[in-house]
Write an enzyme that holds these catalytic residues in place. Structure first.
Site, short mmCIF file in Angstrom:
data_model
loop_
_atom_site.label_atom_id
_atom_site.label_comp_id
_atom_site.label_asym_id
_atom_site.label_seq_id
_atom_site.Cartn_x
_atom_site.Cartn_y
_atom_site.Cartn_z
CD GLU A 147 -2.97 1.19 2.24
OE1 GLU A 147 -2.84 0.42 3.20
OE2 GLU A 147 -3.94 1.96 2.11
CD GLU A 241 -8.24 1.95 4.72
OE1 GLU A 241 -7.59 1.09 5.31
OE2 GLU A 241 -7.73 2.96 4.21
MN MN Z 1 -5.72 2.38 3.09
#
Ligand code: MN
Length: 289
Positions: A147, A241
């Site tokens: 990420e 998220e």
């Molecule tokens: Mn994230």
């Protein structure tokens, strides 16, 4: 429709038995295909319990984490790297244990604000550990996601381009780029260009609002982002998220610097986000095709 998932921190800040039940039940009730489990301490997850909850509720799991400074695999200190390597191997085993096929997040460095750029020694160290982890992961059919996060959370992979270079250095095809709109907003010149550049090496995509609250209440160009995903032929999973100081633990909230009470009804924001992402995805299909 792609598979849509949601981060467990929308409901909980740890992974106790009660928290696992709350988060998995919440994600399933809202209609998500999978939950993203933040696995900060692989020694403290009840693998059998989580696996059975996932089965009971009929959803999948992806696992993510950010390494603590004492487990920084981009360190030049051998003992620190070894602790990180051991933790990642345990996290991998927990991932397959719960029936997951993806382990990602900031697993290539610590998740922290660095005060100097990464040097070659840091880079090579991270590449070596991720390569070894990827080879082990392949045996269990697990994909690793790197990420790319903003400059305040790592000094190694801040952009899609950084991450592509890192993947080339690792040289294992079960390692993918994982982009996140919150971080892209800080680091990329252009959302669509970055998605296009990552192409078929993009393997996971996090949708956040820029302030990590309700989608559509911030400044991110979600319609253009979804159009870029569709135009790039991205068919992988999409995870939502959101973080609020009203939910979570001090440790997890501290890691993502969630200081403000942006929302407090977990089920409400979960339901809203899924509807929002589905609509954006459908509109993107209509616009692109
Ligand atoms: Mn994230």
């Amino acid at each position: 429709m792609p598979k849509f998932g949601i981060h467990a921190m929308v409901w909980v800040g740890d992974w106790s038995a009660a928290s696992a039940e709350r988060a998995i039940a919440g994600a399933a009730a809202a209609g998500y295909d999978f939950i993203e489990i933040p696995l900060l301490d692989p020694d403290r997850i009840d693998i059998a319990h989580t696996r059975s909850l996932l089965g009971e509720h009929g959803i999948g799991a992806r696992v993510s984490l950010g390494l603590a400074p004492d487990c920084d695999v981009s360190s030049t200190d051998r003992a620190t790297v070894e602790r990180g390597r051991a933790l990642l191997m345990k996290a991998l085993s927990a991932t397959t244990g719960v029936g997951g096929d993806f382990l990602g997040g900031v697993i290539y460095s610590a998740l922290k604000k660095y005060t100097a750029p990464a040097g070659k020694g840091n880079y090579d160290s991270a590449v070596g550990v991720i390569r070894e982890l990827a080879q082990e992961a392949r045996k269990g059919g697990v994909t690793l996601g790197m990420e790319a996060v903003n400059r305040y959370e790592t000094n190694l992979l801040n952009t899609g381009a950084d991450t592509l270079r890192f993947l080339d250095a690792v040289g294992e095809d079960n390692v993918v780029v994982h982009l996140d709109t919150f971080h892209m907003n800080i680091e990329e010149a252009d959302f669509a260009a970055s998605i296009r550049q990552c192409g078929d090496r993009l393997g996971y995509f996090h949708v956040n609002e820029n302030h990590r609250g309700y989608l559509g209440t911030g400044v991110l160009p979600h319609a253009a982002i979804f159009r870029a995903l569709v135009a790039a032929g991205y068919e992988g999973p999409i995870g939502f998220e959101a973080f609020s100081s009203a939910v979570g633990s001090e440790m997890l909230s501290g890691m993502v610097a969630s200081w403000r009470d942006l929302w407090s009804d977990s089920d409400a924001i979960a339901g809203h986000a899924l509807g929002f992402m589905r609509r954006e995805y459908e509109s993107a299909w209509d616009a692109v095709s």
